[in-house]
Design a protein around this motif. Sequence first.
Motif, PDB file in Angstrom:
ATOM      1  N   SER A 160      -1.522   3.687  -6.112  1.00  0.00           N
ATOM      2  CA  SER A 160      -0.298   3.003  -5.707  1.00  0.00           C
ATOM      3  C   SER A 160       0.513   3.845  -4.734  1.00  0.00           C
ATOM      4  CB  SER A 160       0.558   2.649  -6.924  1.00  0.00           C
ATOM      5  OG  SER A 160       0.965   3.816  -7.595  1.00  0.00           O
ATOM      6  N   SER A 161       1.251   3.133  -3.902  1.00  0.00           N
ATOM      7  CA  SER A 161       2.200   3.751  -2.978  1.00  0.00           C
ATOM      8  C   SER A 161       3.264   2.703  -2.680  1.00  0.00           C
ATOM      9  CB  SER A 161       1.506   4.198  -1.686  1.00  0.00           C
ATOM     10  OG  SER A 161       0.924   3.094  -1.024  1.00  0.00           O
ATOM     11  N   ALA A 162       4.414   3.151  -2.237  1.00  0.00           N
ATOM     12  CA  ALA A 162       5.482   2.220  -1.892  1.00  0.00           C
ATOM     13  C   ALA A 162       5.021   1.323  -0.745  1.00  0.00           C
ATOM     14  CB  ALA A 162       6.738   2.988  -1.492  1.00  0.00           C
ATOM     15  N   VAL A 163       5.400   0.068  -0.809  1.00  0.00           N
ATOM     16  CA  VAL A 163       5.067  -0.855   0.278  1.00  0.00           C
ATOM     17  C   VAL A 163       5.652  -0.280   1.557  1.00  0.00           C
ATOM     18  CG1 VAL A 163       5.523  -3.164   1.219  1.00  0.00           C
ATOM     19  CG2 VAL A 163       4.906  -2.893  -1.183  1.00  0.00           C
ATOM     20  N   GLY A 164       4.859  -0.236   2.607  1.00  0.00           N
ATOM     21  CA  GLY A 164       5.306   0.293   3.886  1.00  0.00           C
ATOM     22  C   GLY A 164       4.978   1.763   4.102  1.00  0.00           C
ATOM     23  N   THR A 165       4.391   2.425   3.086  1.00  0.00           N
ATOM     24  CA  THR A 165       4.014   3.831   3.246  1.00  0.00           C
ATOM     25  C   THR A 165       2.973   3.945   4.351  1.00  0.00           C
ATOM     26  OG1 THR A 165       4.442   4.339   0.934  1.00  0.00           O
ATOM     27  CG2 THR A 165       2.958   5.835   2.101  1.00  0.00           C
ATOM     28  N   VAL A 166       3.235   4.815   5.333  1.00  0.00           N
ATOM     29  CA  VAL A 166       2.310   4.993   6.446  1.00  0.00           C
ATOM     30  C   VAL A 166       1.569   6.327   6.362  1.00  0.00           C
ATOM     31  CG1 VAL A 166       3.523   3.445   8.015  1.00  0.00           C
ATOM     32  CG2 VAL A 166       4.170   5.847   7.922  1.00  0.00           C
ATOM     33  N   SER A 167       1.732   7.029   5.268  1.00  0.00           N
ATOM     34  CA  SER A 167       1.068   8.318   5.075  1.00  0.00           C
ATOM     35  C   SER A 167      -0.447   8.139   5.044  1.00  0.00           C
ATOM     36  CB  SER A 167       1.533   8.941   3.751  1.00  0.00           C
ATOM     37  OG  SER A 167       0.797  10.105   3.472  1.00  0.00           O
ATOM     38  N   PRO A 168      -1.205   9.094   5.612  1.00  0.00           N
ATOM     39  CA  PRO A 168      -2.666   9.019   5.545  1.00  0.00           C
ATOM     40  C   PRO A 168      -3.192   8.979   4.111  1.00  0.00           C
ATOM     41  CG  PRO A 168      -1.973  10.774   7.038  1.00  0.00           C
ATOM     42  CD  PRO A 168      -0.738  10.254   6.366  1.00  0.00           C
ATOM     43  N   CYS A 169      -2.397   9.432   3.153  1.00  0.00           N
ATOM     44  CA  CYS A 169      -2.855   9.415   1.758  1.00  0.00           C
ATOM     45  C   CYS A 169      -3.103   7.988   1.276  1.00  0.00           C
ATOM     46  CB  CYS A 169      -1.877  10.136   0.832  1.00  0.00           C
ATOM     47  SG  CYS A 169      -0.261   9.329   0.619  1.00  0.00           S
ATOM     48  N   ALA A 170      -2.355   7.014   1.786  1.00  0.00           N
ATOM     49  CA  ALA A 170      -2.507   5.634   1.327  1.00  0.00           C
ATOM     50  C   ALA A 170      -3.892   5.093   1.653  1.00  0.00           C
ATOM     51  CB  ALA A 170      -1.421   4.756   1.932  1.00  0.00           C
ATOM     52  N   ALA A 171      -4.360   5.307   2.862  1.00  0.00           N
ATOM     53  CA  ALA A 171      -5.684   4.813   3.243  1.00  0.00           C
ATOM     54  C   ALA A 171      -6.793   5.546   2.496  1.00  0.00           C
ATOM     55  CB  ALA A 171      -5.890   4.950   4.752  1.00  0.00           C
ATOM     56  N   SER A 172      -6.665   6.857   2.348  1.00  0.00           N
ATOM     57  CA  SER A 172      -7.728   7.611   1.673  1.00  0.00           C
ATOM     58  C   SER A 172      -7.817   7.257   0.196  1.00  0.00           C
ATOM     59  CB  SER A 172      -7.543   9.122   1.865  1.00  0.00           C
ATOM     60  OG  SER A 172      -6.350   9.575   1.258  1.00  0.00           O
ATOM     61  N   MET A 173      -6.694   7.039  -0.457  1.00  0.00           N
ATOM     62  CA  MET A 173      -6.767   6.704  -1.887  1.00  0.00           C
ATOM     63  C   MET A 173      -7.326   5.304  -2.078  1.00  0.00           C
ATOM     64  SD  MET A 173      -2.989   5.983  -3.360  1.00  0.00           S
ATOM     65  CE  MET A 173      -2.012   4.635  -2.702  1.00  0.00           C
ATOM     66  N   ARG A 174      -6.995   4.369  -1.205  1.00  0.00           N
ATOM     67  CA  ARG A 174      -7.550   3.020  -1.336  1.00  0.00           C
ATOM     68  C   ARG A 174      -9.054   3.020  -1.079  1.00  0.00           C
ATOM     69  NH1 ARG A 174      -2.352   2.222  -0.233  1.00  0.00           N
ATOM     70  NH2 ARG A 174      -1.295   0.818  -1.646  1.00  0.00           N
ATOM     71  N   ASP A 175      -9.509   3.823  -0.138  1.00  0.00           N
ATOM     72  CA  ASP A 175     -10.954   3.961   0.085  1.00  0.00           C
ATOM     73  C   ASP A 175     -11.625   4.576  -1.137  1.00  0.00           C
ATOM     74  OD1 ASP A 175     -10.886   2.817   2.592  1.00  0.00           O
ATOM     75  OD2 ASP A 175     -11.002   4.727   3.681  1.00  0.00           O
ATOM     76  N   PHE A 176     -10.982   5.560  -1.760  1.00  0.00           N
ATOM     77  CA  PHE A 176     -11.536   6.177  -2.962  1.00  0.00           C
ATOM     78  C   PHE A 176     -11.698   5.131  -4.064  1.00  0.00           C
ATOM     79  CE2 PHE A 176     -10.516   8.011  -7.162  1.00  0.00           C
ATOM     80  CZ  PHE A 176     -11.669   8.762  -7.354  1.00  0.00           C
ATOM     81  N   ILE A 177     -10.671   4.335  -4.307  1.00  0.00           N
ATOM     82  CA  ILE A 177     -10.730   3.307  -5.351  1.00  0.00           C
ATOM     83  C   ILE A 177     -11.803   2.280  -5.022  1.00  0.00           C
ATOM     84  CG2 ILE A 177      -9.475   1.428  -6.497  1.00  0.00           C
ATOM     85  CD1 ILE A 177      -8.524   4.203  -7.357  1.00  0.00           C
ATOM     86  N   ARG A 178     -11.863   1.861  -3.775  1.00  0.00           N
ATOM     87  CA  ARG A 178     -12.798   0.793  -3.383  1.00  0.00           C
ATOM     88  C   ARG A 178     -14.252   1.249  -3.403  1.00  0.00           C
ATOM     89  NH1 ARG A 178     -12.256  -4.023  -0.166  1.00  0.00           N
ATOM     90  NH2 ARG A 178     -14.296  -4.586   0.608  1.00  0.00           N
ATOM     91  N   TYR A 179     -14.542   2.465  -2.949  1.00  0.00           N
ATOM     92  CA  TYR A 179     -15.926   2.879  -2.761  1.00  0.00           C
ATOM     93  C   TYR A 179     -16.435   3.959  -3.703  1.00  0.00           C
ATOM     94  CZ  TYR A 179     -15.265   0.327   1.590  1.00  0.00           C
ATOM     95  OH  TYR A 179     -14.971  -0.641   2.503  1.00  0.00           O
ATOM     96  N   GLN A 180     -15.570   4.821  -4.224  1.00  0.00           N
ATOM     97  CA  GLN A 180     -16.054   5.988  -4.959  1.00  0.00           C
ATOM     98  C   GLN A 180     -15.728   6.004  -6.440  1.00  0.00           C
ATOM     99  OE1 GLN A 180     -14.175   8.828  -2.214  1.00  0.00           O
ATOM    100  NE2 GLN A 180     -16.227   9.719  -2.026  1.00  0.00           N
ATOM    101  N   ALA A 181     -14.570   5.537  -6.832  1.00  0.00           N
ATOM    102  CA  ALA A 181     -14.158   5.647  -8.235  1.00  0.00           C
ATOM    103  C   ALA A 181     -15.179   4.960  -9.131  1.00  0.00           C
ATOM    104  CB  ALA A 181     -12.776   5.027  -8.431  1.00  0.00           C
ATOM    105  N   GLN A 182     -15.507   5.641 -10.223  1.00  0.00           N
ATOM    106  CA  GLN A 182     -16.490   5.092 -11.170  1.00  0.00           C
ATOM    107  C   GLN A 182     -16.033   5.272 -12.579  1.00  0.00           C
ATOM    108  OE1 GLN A 182     -20.391   4.924 -10.525  1.00  0.00           O
ATOM    109  NE2 GLN A 182     -20.338   5.397  -8.388  1.00  0.00           N
TER     110      GLN A 182
END
Length: 148
Positions: free
Chosen positions: A126-148
């Motif tokens: 999770s991140s605040a709506v409108g967060t433009v930090s690179p962490c937002a994209a990397s964490m969503r990719d982690f959840i979508r592709y890597q988290a198990q």
Amino acid sequence: MRRFLALLALLGGAAPALVVPLRGWTPIAGDASRWQGGGGECLIREMRHTQPFPAMPTQQRATAVANRLRASLGKAGMGEVTTQPVDRGAAWAVLAGYVYEEAGARYRVSQLYLSEGGRLRTVSASSAVGTVSPCAASMRDFIRYQAQ
């Protein structure tokens, strides 16, 4: 699937260690089930629940669960809800995305629903709506592709 499934995933609970292989991410207060990145702008949390959640051996089963989850999240007041089945090798999981509002703040959440030993396990980002930090994209990719 009952409406409380979505709400249960938002509540606290004991969770074992999660490995988050993202550069610069750290466990919160030494708790390896909660991680932060981007100076605290982004959060990842793993939770294990006592609620039964049978394994999803097929894409069709995961799609059915995803459809019920989408309806439950919408009824629980979450906004911009999307769900989809995701392949995790030996079994399927469900990925949900939604906007959650609390105390006037809005958060974009990506949440993975997994079956572990017949019980629900969630990994949420999770991140605040409108967060433009690179962490937002990397964490969503982690959840979508890597988290198990």
